[in-house]
Design a protein around this motif. Structure first.
Motif, PDB file in Angstrom:
ATOM      1  N   MET A  17       0.852  -1.210   0.000  1.00  0.00           N
ATOM      2  CA  MET A  17       0.000   0.000   0.000  1.00  0.00           C
ATOM      3  C   MET A  17       0.876   1.244   0.000  1.00  0.00           C
ATOM      4  SD  MET A  17      -2.853  -1.221   2.770  1.00  0.00           S
ATOM      5  CE  MET A  17      -3.754   0.303   2.957  1.00  0.00           C
ATOM      6  N   ARG A  74       2.397   1.800  -3.391  1.00  0.00           N
ATOM      7  CA  ARG A  74       1.456   2.298  -4.413  1.00  0.00           C
ATOM      8  C   ARG A  74       1.064   3.742  -4.186  1.00  0.00           C
ATOM      9  NH1 ARG A  74      -1.192  -2.570  -3.646  1.00  0.00           N
ATOM     10  NH2 ARG A  74      -2.834  -1.533  -2.459  1.00  0.00           N
ATOM     11  N   TYR A  75       0.881   4.096  -2.910  1.00  0.00           N
ATOM     12  CA  TYR A  75       0.255   5.386  -2.644  1.00  0.00           C
ATOM     13  C   TYR A  75       1.187   6.466  -2.103  1.00  0.00           C
ATOM     14  CZ  TYR A  75      -3.747   2.292  -3.164  1.00  0.00           C
ATOM     15  OH  TYR A  75      -4.636   1.381  -3.650  1.00  0.00           O
ATOM     16  N   HIS A 101       0.300  -8.746  -7.364  1.00  0.00           N
ATOM     17  CA  HIS A 101      -0.946  -8.359  -6.692  1.00  0.00           C
ATOM     18  C   HIS A 101      -0.769  -7.180  -5.744  1.00  0.00           C
ATOM     19  CE1 HIS A 101      -2.720 -11.772  -8.541  1.00  0.00           C
ATOM     20  NE2 HIS A 101      -1.804 -12.580  -8.017  1.00  0.00           N
ATOM     21  N   THR A 102       0.300  -7.262  -4.923  1.00  0.00           N
ATOM     22  CA  THR A 102       0.416  -6.238  -3.887  1.00  0.00           C
ATOM     23  C   THR A 102       0.927  -4.927  -4.467  1.00  0.00           C
ATOM     24  OG1 THR A 102       1.031  -8.094  -2.490  1.00  0.00           O
ATOM     25  CG2 THR A 102       1.170  -5.937  -1.508  1.00  0.00           C
ATOM     26  N   GLY A 120       1.356  -4.293  -7.858  1.00  0.00           N
ATOM     27  CA  GLY A 120       0.523  -3.969  -9.027  1.00  0.00           C
ATOM     28  C   GLY A 120       1.289  -3.176 -10.073  1.00  0.00           C
ATOM     29  N   MET A 161      -7.152  -2.541   1.418  1.00  0.00           N
ATOM     30  CA  MET A 161      -5.913  -2.754   0.670  1.00  0.00           C
ATOM     31  C   MET A 161      -5.760  -1.818  -0.522  1.00  0.00           C
ATOM     32  SD  MET A 161      -5.211  -6.672  -0.149  1.00  0.00           S
ATOM     33  CE  MET A 161      -5.994  -7.741   1.003  1.00  0.00           C
ATOM     34  N   PHE A 162      -6.899  -1.515  -1.164  1.00  0.00           N
ATOM     35  CA  PHE A 162      -6.820  -0.710  -2.382  1.00  0.00           C
ATOM     36  C   PHE A 162      -7.411   0.683  -2.189  1.00  0.00           C
ATOM     37  CE2 PHE A 162      -6.562  -5.120  -3.634  1.00  0.00           C
ATOM     38  CZ  PHE A 162      -5.362  -5.097  -4.329  1.00  0.00           C
ATOM     39  N   GLU A 163      -7.268   1.161  -0.963  1.00  0.00           N
ATOM     40  CA  GLU A 163      -7.783   2.498  -0.637  1.00  0.00           C
ATOM     41  C   GLU A 163      -6.575   3.363  -0.285  1.00  0.00           C
ATOM     42  OE1 GLU A 163     -10.097   4.422   3.138  1.00  0.00           O
ATOM     43  OE2 GLU A 163     -10.258   2.271   2.848  1.00  0.00           O
ATOM     44  N   SER A 164      -6.542   4.550  -0.874  1.00  0.00           N
ATOM     45  CA  SER A 164      -5.407   5.410  -0.563  1.00  0.00           C
ATOM     46  C   SER A 164      -5.875   6.537   0.362  1.00  0.00           C
ATOM     47  CB  SER A 164      -4.830   5.963  -1.875  1.00  0.00           C
ATOM     48  OG  SER A 164      -4.591   7.321  -1.784  1.00  0.00           O
TER      49      SER A 164
END
Ligand code: ATP
Ligand code: MG
Length: 469
Positions: free
Chosen positions: A206, A209-210, A234-235, A237, A448-451
């Motif tokens: 996370m 990504r963010y 997956h993690t 991405g 997991m996919f929230e920033s």
């Protein structure tokens, strides 16, 4: 003194060092293998500095790369970077950089080599972005050869502590609980302490990504091979990988490769920092790095000290960690997260202990929270960011303190509350904690996919505590 005697002296020295094939130029210096036991190889006939690279030649034409990790009298201890299957007694050992065109004999001047000339250089540069490499800088992703503009050694001089820029700028890591309550600064080095399977990789992914960092360097050291693919696909991405470089040295690679992988990831981060960029370095895990050093040190005969770890392990950890951090003022930064395994939630593990002392803060993940489905499973009471007070204004810090007080007051009274033994009105702080608790919990949780940007995190904290503040 005439030049001829100089050349003779040099000739004599080389003979003492190993084989000398002068007839046709260039010449070659080599030694030979006398012993291979477990992880360590022994060679004679060469005088090389610790840390030098060399190649052991197999009878079938294959090669084994190795590094000098120690010596005794005239015997060198070498550690291979991969499997030694097929090696034979007496195999030729050739130092790195000593095979091709070298200064020739006869002109009277001995070749001048510094020990550092033989240190291997590894690819670094913008061409590495989006790539997955092994601990030796070879691509693992099947995307063709690297476009690396530069080469960097694996050891570097850490910046003078007095020249380093202070940690005074916030790094947005994209995770609300960390941004708001454990604020991390550019150049800060944090530990992520957790047992297995409580969400370390997801949390690191996370952040990768963010985060607002310019470049992310990920070192996957000593973890399961399957996890590497999972983490990347997956993690991390596609969006995460595009501005990342991943160095993977999983558990089945040789210990030297794992050590090298961690140093290489740090070298890549240093390169980007020296270009003035803000780097997020993620190392999963520091414990496996320490274990690799333990394997090597024990194999060459260093006595174990604390819980089977020889002293060199504790000397290596700060040397790796100190390479991260800020550069000189106005330059780039390396903000680093190192995962530390605390099996059985043993916070007294010597590596965890040592890491806690050398890092600028730690985030502890709790199995209890993970089991309750509370992700990221950050144990707020046990976690701390040591640079936080110099990053945020005092009034904001007051809100952070209030949040933590309310949260921990509720935790302590939890059993009483759940059996209905607490009579509301007897403790105003606890009353407020009970009223706010569902919102406090929701604040700490994040998909997991929230920033969550730093600005949003701070605003939400303010809003949460504002009415009675
Ligand atoms: N933010 C999250 N939201 C939802 N589920 C999560 C979150 N973080 C972790 N999980 C769950 O926890 C599981 C384990 O996470 P993860 O693989 O990150 O653990 P780990 O600590 O890296 O494990 P290991 O020790 O095996 O490397 C994930 O498969 C996922 O189901
Ligand atoms: Mg993991």
């Amino acid at each position: 003194m005439n030049t001829c005697s100089h050349a003779d002296q040099w000739r004599g020295f080389l003979k003492g060092c190993g084989n000398l094939a002068v007839g046709s130029q260039p010449f070659e210096v080599s030694g030979r293998l006398t012993r291979v036991t477990g992880l360590v190889m022994e060679a004679v006939g060469l005088r090389l500095a610790v840390g030098s690279g060399c190649t052991v030649l197999m009878p079938d034409g294959g090669k084994v790369e190795a590094e000098v990790v120690g010596f005794q009298d005239d015997r060198l201890y070498l550690m291979p970077t991969h499997d030694v299957f097929g090696l034979t007694p007496g195999a030729k050992v050739v130092p790195w950089g000593n095979t091709g065109a070298l200064p020739v004999l006869g002109d009277g001047a001995p070749p001048r080599r510094r020990a550092s000339d033989r240190l291997r250089r590894f690819p670094v540069g913008d061409g590495l972005l989006g790539r997955v490499l092994d601990g030796a800088g070879r691509p693992l992703d099947g995307l063709g050869s690297l476009e690396a503009e530069h080469g960097a050694p694996l050891v570097s001089q850490t910046p003078n502590p007095l020249d380093r820029a202070p940690i005074d700028q916030i790094l947005d890591v994209g995770v609300r609980a960390i941004n708001a309550l454990l604020t991390v600064g550019r150049g800060q080095r944090m530990g992520l302490f957790a047992g297995s399977g409580v969400g370390k990789s997801v949390l690191l992914g996370m952040m990768a990504r963010y985060t607002s960092a310019d470049v992310i360097v990920v070192g996957l050291i000593g973890e399961r091979g399957r996890e590497v693919k999972e983490f990347i696909e997956h993690t991390l991405g596609e969006e995460g990988l595009a501005r990342s470089v991943v160095v993977a040295a999983p558990a089945d690679t040789w210990p030297l490769m794992r050590l090298q992988g961690a140093s290489y990831a740090t070298s890549i981060a240093e390169y980007f920092r020296d270009q003035g960029r803000n780097v997020l370095l993620i190392m999963d895990s520091l414990t496996r790095y320490a274990m690799a050093q333990r394997e090597i040190a024990l194999a060459i005969g260093e006595p174990p000290a604390t819980k089977g770890y020889p002293p060199s392990v504790f000397a290596r950890l700060p040397r790796l960690v100190e390479r991260a951090g800020n550069g000189t003022r106005g330059g780039g930064s390396i903000t680093a997260f190192y995962t530390v395994l605390t099996e059985g939630d043993d916070q007294q593990d010597p590596i965890a202990d040592s890491a806690r002392a050398i890092l600028d803060g730690h985030i502890v993940l709790s199995r209890q929270l993970a089991e309750a489905g509370h992700y990221p499973a950050i144990d707020m009471e046990a976690s701390i960011s040591r640079a936080m007070t110099s990053l945020i204004p005092p009034e904001y810090f007051e809100q952070v303190r209030t949040f933590k007080q309310l949260y921990s007051r509720y935790q302590r009274a939890r059993d009483l509350i759940s059996v209905g033994a607490y009579a509301s009105g007897s403790d105003p702080v606890l009353d407020r904690a009970i009223a706010l608790y569902p919102r406090l919990e929701a604040f700490l949780q994040q998909g997991m996919f929230e920033s969550a940007t730093y600005g949003d995190s701070a605003a939400r904290l303010h809003e949460l505590l504002a009415p009675a503040a």
